[in-house]
Design a protein around this motif. Structure first.
Motif, PDB file in Angstrom:
ATOM      1  N   VAL A 146      -2.207 -15.587 -16.902  1.00 13.72           N
ATOM      2  CA  VAL A 146      -2.679 -16.972 -16.870  1.00 13.72           C
ATOM      3  C   VAL A 146      -1.740 -17.830 -16.028  1.00 13.72           C
ATOM      4  N   ILE A 147      -0.433 -17.629 -16.213  1.00 12.88           N
ATOM      5  CA  ILE A 147       0.552 -18.372 -15.422  1.00 12.88           C
ATOM      6  C   ILE A 147       0.395 -18.057 -13.938  1.00 12.88           C
ATOM      7  N   ALA A 148       0.178 -16.778 -13.606  1.00  9.86           N
ATOM      8  CA  ALA A 148       0.021 -16.379 -12.207  1.00  9.86           C
ATOM      9  C   ALA A 148      -1.219 -17.018 -11.588  1.00  9.86           C
ATOM     10  N   ALA A 149      -2.324 -17.012 -12.314  1.00 11.31           N
ATOM     11  CA  ALA A 149      -3.558 -17.611 -11.794  1.00 11.31           C
ATOM     12  C   ALA A 149      -3.396 -19.118 -11.615  1.00 11.31           C
ATOM     13  N   PHE A 150      -2.736 -19.755 -12.558  1.00 11.46           N
ATOM     14  CA  PHE A 150      -2.521 -21.198 -12.477  1.00 11.46           C
ATOM     15  C   PHE A 150      -1.608 -21.548 -11.305  1.00 11.46           C
ATOM     16  N   GLY A 151      -0.537 -20.758 -11.125  1.00 16.25           N
ATOM     17  CA  GLY A 151       0.411 -21.030 -10.039  1.00 16.25           C
ATOM     18  C   GLY A 151      -0.200 -20.847  -8.666  1.00 16.25           C
ATOM     19  N   MET A 152      -1.059 -19.821  -8.501  1.00 17.45           N
ATOM     20  CA  MET A 152      -1.674 -19.573  -7.197  1.00 17.45           C
ATOM     21  C   MET A 152      -2.738 -20.604  -6.840  1.00 17.45           C
ATOM     22  N   SER A 153      -3.343 -21.213  -7.846  1.00 15.14           N
ATOM     23  CA  SER A 153      -4.425 -22.170  -7.576  1.00 15.14           C
ATOM     24  C   SER A 153      -3.944 -23.607  -7.493  1.00 15.14           C
TER      25      SER A 153
END
Length: 359
Positions: free
Chosen positions: A171-178
């Motif tokens: 979730v953190i990775a998806a949030f950071g990339m977007s």
């Protein structure tokens, strides 16, 4: 190795020439007059034309382009006339060596000349040398934070696959990339420097070195580095986290890892000696690409947080239509990007002996 480096340097020069050409002609098709911006809208036409002639803007675009290429090239052709700009600005070229003389024309070997700023009339090379270290420190700090944190989080996410921590890290990775960098800078600056400023003690704007209250010297302000480096490191952290997780999971499924575990090696030795070295290949590629990208994408971060780096200078130069500063800054970033990518290929070959540089 030498053949590989020469080939990559040749391709790098082609990329550099393409960037220089694109930026130069893009500036010449955009509306605006540097001479008018220097003198103001109420300046008379005679003064404007004098400034345009002094800056070389009265010539055709093709002649201006060839003249800039001649200035930037380490091997250039110049007139021997005492009135030529080569002799007038000879001190800015640094140490020059005359290679060949033909009549009143001389072929000169010299450092690249990036000209003077339209606004301050200072040499662009000096402006870049004063601001590039700040940008480099910011990008290096952000990349170090993203790399260390991303690898650790990605490793634990792979070792604890399908756990709550694994899902939370994704979730953190998806949030950071977007999350766009400029929006993240505004949000993080507002939250940690304005709303929670009394608790964090962090400033919304500030540089690495600041003049003290009595104006007697410069003081180191490491806390001003926290917010811009954290903001700049969010997106590469997310990518490194996900790459590390996927790469570690792929390596853990290999036969040699299962064999090592079957021989009785503990998990720590398996991960440290066998898994991480093979799993870091895509991570190294991502780190290298992102470090070069951070040097180019730091513009919004520096401007929002008031960090006096190369990005801040580029924005200010764009506002004043200062072509030499923009050209010099973009060329510097392109050179860094090319050199970092060549260095990465060498490191990649060291990590994976199956990769041959001469292929």
């Amino acid at each position: 190795m030498i053949q590989f480096l020469l080939r990559r340097l040749f391709y790098g020069l082609l990329v550099l020439w393409g960037v220089l050409t694109l930026i130069f002609f893009l500036f010449n098709v955009l509306p605006g007059d540097p001479a008018r911006m220097m003198l103001g809208q109420r300046a008379d036409m005679m003064s404007v034309e004098m400034i345009r002639k002094d800056l070389g803007l009265d010539r055709s675009v093709a002649m201006q382009y060839l003249k800039y290429i001649n200035d930037f090239s380490p091997i250039s052709v110049h007139s021997l006339s005492p009135q030529s700009y080569f002799f007038l600005d000879k001190q800015l070229y640094g140490v020059s060596l005359t290679v060949l003389t033909m009549g009143e024309t001389s072929v000169v070997l010299k450092p690249p000349y990036l000209r003077r700023s339209y606004q301050s009339r200072r040499p662009v090379s000096i402006i870049i040398s004063e601001t590039l270290p700040n940008t480099f420190i910011l990008a290096l700090t952000a990349m170090a934070f993203a790399t260390i944190t991303g690898i650790i989080m990605g490793l634990f996410a792979a070792l604890k696959k399908d756990s709550f921590y694994d899902r939370f890290s994704l979730v953190i990775a998806a949030f950071g990339m977007s999350l766009p960098s400029f929006f993240a800078a505004i949000l993080i600056g507002w939250l940690f420097a304005f709303v929670l400023g009394s608790y964090t003690g962090l400033n919304l704007t500030g540089n690495l070195y600041e003049i003290d209250d009595f104006g007697e010297g410069l003081n180191l302000r490491l806390k001003n580095l926290v917010l811009p480096s954290f903001t700049l490191g969010i997106r590469p952290l997310a990518i490194i986290l996900q790459l590390t997780r996927n790469s570690v999971l792929d390596v853990l499924s290999q036969d040699y890892v299962r064999t090592a575990r079957a021989k009785g090696l503990n998990m720590f030795r398996v991960v440290s000696r066998h898994v991480m070295k093979n799993a870091l290949n895509p991570v190294v590629t991502a780190v290298s690409g992102w470090f070069a990208t951070l040097m180019a994408g730091v513009i919004f971060i520096e401007y929002i947080f008031g960090w006096k780096g190369l990005g801040f200078v580029i924005v200010d130069a764009l506002n004043h239509y200062d072509l030499p500063v923009v050209m010099g800054s973009v060329i510097t970033i392109a050179i860094i990007f090319i050199l970092v990518n060549i260095l990465v290929d060498v490191i990649y070959s060291w990590l994976d002996p199956r990769v041959k540089l001469f292929n």
